[in-house]
Design an enzyme around this catalytic site. Structure first.
Site: not given
Length: 152
Positions: A111, A129
C-alpha cells in the site's frame, strides 16, 4: 471484451506502482505530495482494510478465487448489454486480481497512497483498492438510478 482490457490495465498500473514503491522506498518512509492531505507512504498490509484478518492468507486466497470466478461469470452474463456494469466489473476484477498477486507472491499487500481527510488519517491503500472502490460505487450509483427509473 473491453472490460477485460480494463481489468488488465488496472492490474498493470497497480503492479507497476507497487514495484516502484518496493524498489525505491524504504518501508515506513513517506513523501508529501500535498502537505497534510496526500502522501506516498511505503506500507505493507497482511490483512484486509484496516488490517482486518491479518495473516489469514488462505482465507484471502479462497475468497478471492471464488470472488473472481463470480465476477467473470457475471461479466459474461450481463456486461454485454450493460456498459456501465461491464466497466464497473472490469475495475473490480482488476483490483481483486492486483491485490491477489501481492498476497500470492509477497504474502502481503503493498500500500502507498496515504490520505488525510480533514484530521482523519485514512488507512494507506493502493491502485487496486481504488479500482475496487470505484467499481463498487459505480454499481451502487447505477442501482440507485435504475431504482429511481423503475419508480417513475
Amino acid at each position: 471484451m473491453i472490460y477485460y482490457v480494463i481489468a488488465l490495465f488496472v492490474i498493470a498500473i497497480d503492479q507497476i506502482s507497487k514495484w516502484l514503491i518496493v524498489k525505491n522506498m524504504e518501508l515506513g518512509t513517506s513523501i508529501p505530495i500535498i502537505d497534510n492531505v496526500l502522501y506516498i507512504t511505503s506500507h505493507r498490509n497482511r490483512g484486509a482494510a484496516w488490517g482486518i484478518l491479518e495473516n489469514k492468507m488462505w482465507f484471502f486466497y479462497i475468497i478471492t478465487v471464488v470472488f473472481v470466478a463470480f465476477i467473470v461469470f457475471y461479466m459474461k452474463k450481463y456486461a454485454k448489454t450493460d456498459k456501465l456494469l461491464g466497466i464497473s466489473l472490469g475495475l473490480i476484477l482488476g483490483g481483486a486480481i492486483g491485490n491477489f498477486i501481492d498476497r500470492v507472491f509477497r504474502q502481503e499487500v503493498v500500500d502507498f497512497i496515504h490520505v488525510y481527510i480533514f484530521s482523519y488519517n485514512y488507512p494507506v491503500f493502493n491502485i487496486a483498492d481504488s479500482a475496487l472502490c470505484i467499481g463498487v460505487v459505480l454499481i451502487i450509483i447505477q442501482t440507485l438510478l435504475e431504482g429511481k427509473k423503475t419508480k417513475e
